[in-house]
Design a protein around this motif. Structure first.
Motif, PDB file in Angstrom:
ATOM      1  N   LEU A  14       0.815  -1.217   0.000  1.00 46.18           N
ATOM      2  CA  LEU A  14       0.000   0.000   0.000  1.00 46.18           C
ATOM      3  C   LEU A  14       0.848   1.267   0.000  1.00 46.18           C
ATOM      4  CD1 LEU A  14      -2.906  -0.933   2.423  1.00 46.18           C
ATOM      5  CD2 LEU A  14      -2.572  -1.527   0.015  1.00 46.18           C
ATOM      6  N   LEU A  15       0.371   2.247  -0.738  1.00 42.27           N
ATOM      7  CA  LEU A  15       0.960   3.587  -0.737  1.00 42.27           C
ATOM      8  C   LEU A  15       0.060   4.494   0.099  1.00 42.27           C
ATOM      9  CD1 LEU A  15       2.899   5.808  -1.759  1.00 42.27           C
ATOM     10  CD2 LEU A  15       1.345   6.073  -3.725  1.00 42.27           C
ATOM     11  N   GLY A  40      -4.284   6.878  -7.244  1.00 41.62           N
ATOM     12  CA  GLY A  40      -3.832   5.524  -6.894  1.00 41.62           C
ATOM     13  C   GLY A  40      -3.385   5.311  -5.463  1.00 41.62           C
ATOM     14  N   ALA A  41      -3.352   6.361  -4.648  1.00 41.88           N
ATOM     15  CA  ALA A  41      -3.004   6.137  -3.227  1.00 41.88           C
ATOM     16  C   ALA A  41      -4.025   5.176  -2.632  1.00 41.88           C
ATOM     17  CB  ALA A  41      -3.027   7.472  -2.473  1.00 41.88           C
ATOM     18  N   ASP A  42      -3.548   4.272  -1.767  1.00 38.23           N
ATOM     19  CA  ASP A  42      -4.458   3.246  -1.226  1.00 38.23           C
ATOM     20  C   ASP A  42      -5.216   3.715   0.006  1.00 38.23           C
ATOM     21  OD1 ASP A  42      -3.823   0.828  -2.922  1.00 38.23           O
ATOM     22  OD2 ASP A  42      -1.816   1.520  -2.308  1.00 38.23           O
ATOM     23  N   THR A 253       2.157  10.459  -7.412  1.00 42.07           N
ATOM     24  CA  THR A 253       1.441   9.315  -6.828  1.00 42.07           C
ATOM     25  C   THR A 253       1.507   8.114  -7.767  1.00 42.07           C
ATOM     26  OG1 THR A 253      -0.070  10.829  -5.695  1.00 42.07           O
ATOM     27  CG2 THR A 253      -0.803   8.540  -5.924  1.00 42.07           C
ATOM     28  N   GLU A 254       1.319   8.349  -9.036  1.00 42.24           N
ATOM     29  CA  GLU A 254       1.363   7.245 -10.009  1.00 42.24           C
ATOM     30  C   GLU A 254       2.754   6.597 -10.028  1.00 42.24           C
ATOM     31  OE1 GLU A 254      -2.059   9.387 -12.733  1.00 42.24           O
ATOM     32  OE2 GLU A 254       0.018   9.292 -13.478  1.00 42.24           O
ATOM     33  N   LYS A 257       3.144   4.636  -6.772  1.00 45.11           N
ATOM     34  CA  LYS A 257       2.251   3.458  -6.776  1.00 45.11           C
ATOM     35  C   LYS A 257       2.835   2.379  -7.682  1.00 45.11           C
ATOM     36  CE  LYS A 257      -1.369   1.107  -5.884  1.00 45.11           C
ATOM     37  NZ  LYS A 257      -1.346   0.412  -4.592  1.00 45.11           N
ATOM     38  N   GLN A 258       3.375   2.819  -8.815  1.00 44.14           N
ATOM     39  CA  GLN A 258       4.013   1.875  -9.764  1.00 44.14           C
ATOM     40  C   GLN A 258       5.173   1.163  -9.064  1.00 44.14           C
ATOM     41  OE1 GLN A 258       3.215   0.978 -12.780  1.00 44.14           O
ATOM     42  NE2 GLN A 258       5.066  -0.256 -13.176  1.00 44.14           N
ATOM     43  N   THR A 261       3.986  -1.491  -6.654  1.00 41.01           N
ATOM     44  CA  THR A 261       3.482  -2.731  -7.277  1.00 41.01           C
ATOM     45  C   THR A 261       4.630  -3.521  -7.907  1.00 41.01           C
ATOM     46  OG1 THR A 261       2.905  -1.339  -9.164  1.00 41.01           O
ATOM     47  CG2 THR A 261       1.117  -1.965  -7.740  1.00 41.01           C
TER      48      THR A 261
END
Ligand SMILES: O=P(O)(O)OC[C@@H](O)[C@@H](O)c1c[nH]c2ccccc12
Length: 267
Positions: A14-15, A40-42, A253-254, A257-258, A261
């Motif tokens: 998780l971000l 995309g932040a969780d 954020t992207e 998040k990348q 993952t």
């Protein structure tokens, strides 16, 4: 089931960004928080600004000053949570120092945070002796108490701290105050392992994380990564330069998040 537990069951790391409520003003902080979640932040840590933020470095201190200059009060921060809840179903974690919480009234705070749609709370300076009482008050209103453990916390202290934990445990990567760092200490891996010995709750890491490679490195062994100053500085720099901060924090954020993952899970 609560949103925090559900988020950790998504099967990826998780971000968790942190931004200050009311920075640079109420509406723009709401739009920024919403854009970060949409990018995309969780989940999101929402800092309730305080006049004496002992654990904060200059970047977040300056954000708190800006927000307080706008007249932001604790009740406005709770309203921000409610407004953000209307835009996102993701977990929202209130971040407050212990003084404003006690002055507002602990039970009143958690009742109103729950009514606003909040899911968790972090109180970095709550003494361990009072953490249990705060955690219980939070739990009575369905709010998850997220305690911090530090690199200096020995095993018995970690065991005591995580006993109060409900949502996840916040592992502080390094000593000192919040702020972007060139390297995030590998020491924190041992702290995450120690926490894992004493609880099945997720363990997340924060302090100093400011780049995708930091996120990738930490996401190999932790369940989530918290990033604060790197966001708050980007927002401040864009505003200062007369730019709209939203596209930049969304792109940031992207990227993060990348990286989260891409991390190989070494647990
Ligand atoms: O700013 P950093 O170095 O990325 O660290 C996260 C931090 O901002 C956030 O979790 C936080 C803001 N203020 C704090 C005070 C204590 C512990 C944690 C915090």
């Amino acid at each position: 089931m609560n949103r925090i537990r559900e988020a950790f069951q998504a099967g990826h790391k998780l971000l968790i960004p942190f931004v200050v409520a009311g920075d640079p003003d109420y509406e723009r902080s709401l739009d920024l928080a919403s854009a970060i979640l949409d990018a995309g932040a969780d989940m999101l840590e929402i800092g309730f600004p305080y006049s004496d933020p002992l654990a904060d470095g200059p970047v977040i201190q300056a954000a708190a000053v800006r927000s307080l200059k706008q007249g932001t009060r604790l009740v406005d921060c709770l309203r921000l949570v409610a407004d953000l809840r209307k835009r996102s179903a993701k977990p929202l974690i209130a971040f407050t120092y212990v003084n404003p919480l006690v002055q507002y009234g602990v039970d009143r705070f958690f009742a109103e945070l729950a009514a606003a749609g909040g899911d968790g709370v972090i109180v970095p300076d709550v003494p361990l002796e009072e953490a249990g009482e705060v955690a219980d008050a939070a739990e009575q209103h369905g709010i998850c108490f997220v305690p911090l453990v530090a690199p200096t916390s020995g095993e018995s202290r970690v065991r005591a701290i995580v006993r109060a934990a409900r949502g996840f445990v916040y592992c502080v990567s390094s000593l000192g105050v919040t702020g972007e760092r060139q390297q995030v200490s590998q020491q924190v891996r041992a702290l995450v392992d120690l926490v894992r010995k004493h609880t099945d709750l997720p363990a997340c890491v924060g302090f100093g994380v400011s780049r995708p490679d930091h996120v990738r490195e930490i996401a190999e062994f932790a369940d989530g990564v918290i990033v604060g100053s790197a966001y708050v500085r980007r927002i401040a720099d864009a505003i200062e330069a007369g730019r709209d901060p939203i596209p930049e924090v969304a792109a940031f954020t992207e990227q993060l998040k990348q990286a989260a993952t891409e991390a190989i899970d070494l647990r």
